[in-house]
Structure formats: C-alpha cells, structure tokens
Design an enzyme around this catalytic site. Structure first.
Site, PDB file in Angstrom:
ATOM      1  N   ASP A  43       0.845  -1.190   0.000  1.00  0.00           N
ATOM      2  CA  ASP A  43       0.000   0.000   0.000  1.00  0.00           C
ATOM      3  C   ASP A  43       0.881   1.240   0.000  1.00  0.00           C
ATOM      4  OD1 ASP A  43      -1.903   1.961   0.364  1.00  0.00           O
ATOM      5  OD2 ASP A  43      -2.888   1.016   2.057  1.00  0.00           O
ATOM      6  N   CYS A  83      -6.689   4.270  -2.369  1.00  0.00           N
ATOM      7  CA  CYS A  83      -6.812   2.886  -1.887  1.00  0.00           C
ATOM      8  C   CYS A  83      -8.025   2.110  -2.394  1.00  0.00           C
ATOM      9  CB  CYS A  83      -6.809   2.892  -0.361  1.00  0.00           C
ATOM     10  SG  CYS A  83      -5.346   3.660   0.366  1.00  0.00           S
ATOM     11  N   HIS A 133     -10.727  -2.964   2.713  1.00  0.00           N
ATOM     12  CA  HIS A 133     -11.103  -1.589   2.352  1.00  0.00           C
ATOM     13  C   HIS A 133     -12.159  -1.504   1.258  1.00  0.00           C
ATOM     14  CE1 HIS A 133      -9.375   2.800   2.486  1.00  0.00           C
ATOM     15  NE2 HIS A 133     -10.640   2.707   2.873  1.00  0.00           N
TER      16      HIS A 133
END
Length: 492
Positions: A43, A83, A133
């Site tokens: 990430d 994200c 997420h």
C-alpha cells in the site's frame, strides 16, 4: 442478484467442472496443472523506490531477486491512485465509474463479480489476508466507522480463507477477523504474521489450485513505525532526494523517506520468506506470483505527501509477474503502460480462465506469453472526486488524463492542465501544456484521451454529479471549495 450475473457465475461453474460448451479441451476445465496465484499487494509503494528500478539506496534484495525472474512493467499505472478505488478496479477489472468506488470507504456492491468468485468458480481454493477496504460504512455513520468492523460473509466476494481487517495503519497493534467474524490480534509487526498465515494457507492447499491475495498495510504512513532493525538500515541525513523536492521541504522529506524505506525493507524481508516457502513446498514453477501496490506516494516531491495526484510519484507503481512454467525464468522489461483494470483479465488469461463479460480491462496475456511488448498506447488516469488529504480546500481538483510510455497529459474541468515529456524531463519539472512548440503533440494526446473517455462513456462531470448519481455523501469537509477554486493558478 441480476440475471446476467447469475448466468455468468453458472457458466463459470459449468466450465470449471465440465469444460467449455464449445470444446472439451477448454482451459477452464479443472486440471491439476492449473497455475496457482499468489498476489502480493503493498500500500502506497511507488515504482521509483526499488533496487531493480535503479534506486541504489533502498534495500530490496528479495524483490530484486524476484524481478530477475519476472516480467517487469516499467509503466504500471494506478488508474485512480487511491486505496479503495484501486482495489475495486483490480478485483473487478472495471473502471471506477462502472463499479462506483471512486471515493474511500464506500461499499463495493455485492453484485460485483470479482477475482475471488471467478477463481472459486474455476475450482480454486481462495484466500485473502490483510487489508480489505471495500466494505465501507453505512449512511449516517462516521465515515471511518466501518474500518474496525468485521466484513459479513456475504460481502467477502468469493474468498473462503479469511484473515482480514477493513483498514488499519497501526501495524504494531493490529487485529483481524476470521471466517466466523471472531477477532484476533496479529503478534508484533503485522506484516510478518500475515506472511506466516499466507505460507500456512499455501502449505495446506499445495495439492490443489489456490488463489491467494496477501494485502499488506505498509509502506503507507505512519512512516516511523517499522521495526527497529529496519529503521537502523537508513540514516536520513545520507538519503538522496528526487530533484523535484523543493529545498524548504528537504529535511523533513529525508526523515519521511527513511521511515518509508524501513517499512519497505520489512516487506522485502517478508516477501523473501514467502518466496522461499514456494520453493520448499515445490510449487514455484506452477505459481503465478504478482507483486504490486495500490498507488504511490509523493513523499514531498512538489512539496506534498501521499496520493490522488496525477504525477508519476503518485500514479506509477511497481508490477512484477513471475510464472516460470509459462513465462520462463529470466527477466524481461515491458515499457508500454498497463492500467489497474487490465490486471484481472491479464492474470485470468495467464491462468487459462475465461474472462467474464463484466470485465472492462484489456487482457495482455497473449503478448506476455509470446514474449512481445504490450499492445497498449496509453493508460487512463482519473480523479472523479478529490477527497481527504487532497480535498478541494487543499488544492484537489477533478481530472482525467493519460500516461503513455513517454508522455503524461492531464486536463481538469477548465481544460488542459499538465503535459510532460517524461523521457527528457523524468522528474516532471517543466509543464509543456499550451506551449506553442508542443501544440501538435498536445492535440494528439487530447485525441487519445478523448477516445478513451468516449469508450468509457465518461462525460467528465464535476464531482458533485457523481456523488449525487451514486447517492454518496462527502466526508466531513471534503466538499468545501475555496472561493478561487476555478480561477487560481493551474500550472504548478
């Protein structure tokens, strides 16, 4: 559930267990040689911060070793560099305005057909470990409230083995929920026990095809929370910065970069352990290993941190694909761009699995298997709605653009905004937009961009239109615009 989706799933199950309707030799037939998939996701790891990419000050020996046996994609582009939108586009093979996740913490629809469901229908054991997420939050709740809650079983999109938390960036006090929604804590720095869990999953399923996504949180900030043994590898004062870091930010940039590198070194260490386990378990040759990241991090280039922005530090991510049985064991570099929605169809193509009609990305597997360059001209980049750290009040703006092997071209709602020749200006210091000497090139790139927008039926509307269309609410102060929003200097 829509009838089309039901039909797609039934067709995938039929072909997985009984073969194609048109050929008994369909690649979807369940065969022992079906390649495994290990998808390793970091990430906020930008493409420039790799030893194999020419960076001599970051220590990534295991990823460099993987690169020496892999396809190296020099222009892997995060279509929407933030994200949740990246994850939704990766898992569905769709563009953000199709699946609707163009803003963090919004729920991916249950009806979306994803990697987990497709591989599961093809007879694979599926697993997901780490950051998800995509569950979002309910309307009326705090926008971050869903990050600490379990993901319901019907929201796991085809993944069976499940050790997942919606979102956390507290890597040293990290918990997850299992298949029964029971809460457990990762011991220590979560990258390491997550890797051990991945190795356990692989060991238990090595005799059958498996598809595993291992999703790490770092090197996403906070930048200073990596284990001490990795922090000690980097002295901030000795680090060289990219030339586009303004002088007034250079001291803080070196400190941030040292912490960022420590996270990256810890992940590299974990990836090495995982790759060695594939060797010891005897499954390396027939395992498709992919390493990439959701997006990059500006790391004080142009004086800012994090993502969403259209500059290379934000949109370019590492991408390695290793599959010794079909791609060989030597490295090969590909220069033409690949976008986020292209990942799923390309991986499915390499796995011999038919690509559902819902997928919008391009399948480049034939070029890869043939040893050819990608057939792509440009990758689309976009930000339909700026939010959070790059909200309107902090300079955020809607944009659409393209990244080719050489050029970056971006426009905002007022018109052309950025044009860079990344070959002669790799740090994007000279904006050529509306320069009379480059108007011919600008018109060519505008035509390419417009063709992509036409293909996507993307009218490039203001952010509010998309928020209304999808019945979304802005988080906190994200919708507040400065009074000079449309008139301020547009050419940083």
């Amino acid at each position: 559930m829509p009838i089309l989706l039901i039909f797609q799933l039934l067709l995938l199950f039929w072909e997985a267990f009984f073969g194609s309707l048109s050929s008994k030799d369909s690649p979807n037939s369940f065969q022992s040689e079906s390649p495994n998939l290990v998808f390793i996701l970091a990430d906020q790891w930008r493409a420039q911060e790799m030893g194999y990419a020419g960076n001599s000050q970051i220590l990534t020996p295991n990823l460099d070793s993987l690169a020496s046996q892999s396809l190296i994609f020099e222009n892997s582009i995060a279509t929407l560099p933030v994200c949740a939108p990246w994850r939704a586009s990766f898992l569905t093979g769709q563009y953000p305005l199709t699946h609707g996740i163009f803003y963090n913490d919004k729920p991916l629809p249950n009806e979306a057909l994803t990697l987990g469901e497709i591989y599961q229908a093809a007879g694979y054991k599926t697993g997901y470990i780490g950051k998800w997420h995509l569950n979002g939050h309910q309307k009326g709740e705090d926008p971050f409230s869903g990050r600490d809650k379990p993901v319901p079983a019907d929201r796991r999109q085809g993944f069976e083995y499940w050790k997942v938390r919606e979102v956390t960036h507290n890597y040293n006090n990290s918990f997850y929920f299992d298949e029964k929604n029971e809460k457990h804590f990762w011991q220590g720095y979560d990258v390491f026990p997550q890797t051990d869990s991945a190795i356990s999953f692989i060991s238990k399923n090595k005799s059958k095809p498996f598809a595993l996504v291992l999703s790490y949180g770092p090197p996403h900030d906070p930048y200073f929370s990596a284990p001490e043994q990795f922090k000690k590898l980097y002295g901030a004062s000795k680090l060289q910065l990219r030339p586009n870091v303004p002088e007034e930010f250079q001291d803080s940039a070196r400190k941030v970069l040292a912490g960022y590198y420590a996270h990256a070194a810890a992940i590299d260490h974990a990836v090495g352990k995982l790759l060695r386990s594939l060797d010891s378990l005897g499954v390396s040759d027939n395992t498709l290993v992919v390493f990439t990241s959701e997006h990059g991090d500006m790391l004080m280039s142009k004086g800012v941190l994090k993502k969403q922005r259209p500059w290379d530090e934000s949109i370019k991510v590492p991408l390695l694909i290793r599959y010794p049985e079909k791609l060989g064991e030597s490295s090969r570099r590909l220069r033409n761009p690949i976008g986020t929605p292209d990942l799923l169809p390309t991986i499915l193509g390499l796995s011999g699995i038919n690509i559902p009609v819902s997928v919008e990305g391009e399948d480049f597997s034939k070029e890869l298997l043939a040893g050819e360059e990608l057939s792509s001209e440009a990758a689309l980049i976009m930000l339909p709605v700026p939010f959070h750290e790059w909200q309107f009040s902090n300079g955020g703006r809607e944009y659409r653009g393209i990244r080719t092997a050489r050029y970056t071209y971006v426009k905002d709602l007022q018109g052309p905004w950025l044009l860079y020749d990344n070959q002669t200006d790799p740090f994007q210091l000279r904006n050529l937009v509306n320069n009379p000497q480059y108007m011919g090139l600008q018109k060519e790139l505008e035509a390419v961009l417009q063709a992509k927008l036409d293909e996507r039926k993307d009218g490039f509307l203001p952010a509010d239109d998309y928020m209304t269309q999808w019945h979304y609410l802005y988080d906190r102060t994200d919708s507040i615009r400065p009074v000079d929003y449309l008139s301020r200097n547009r050419f940083p």
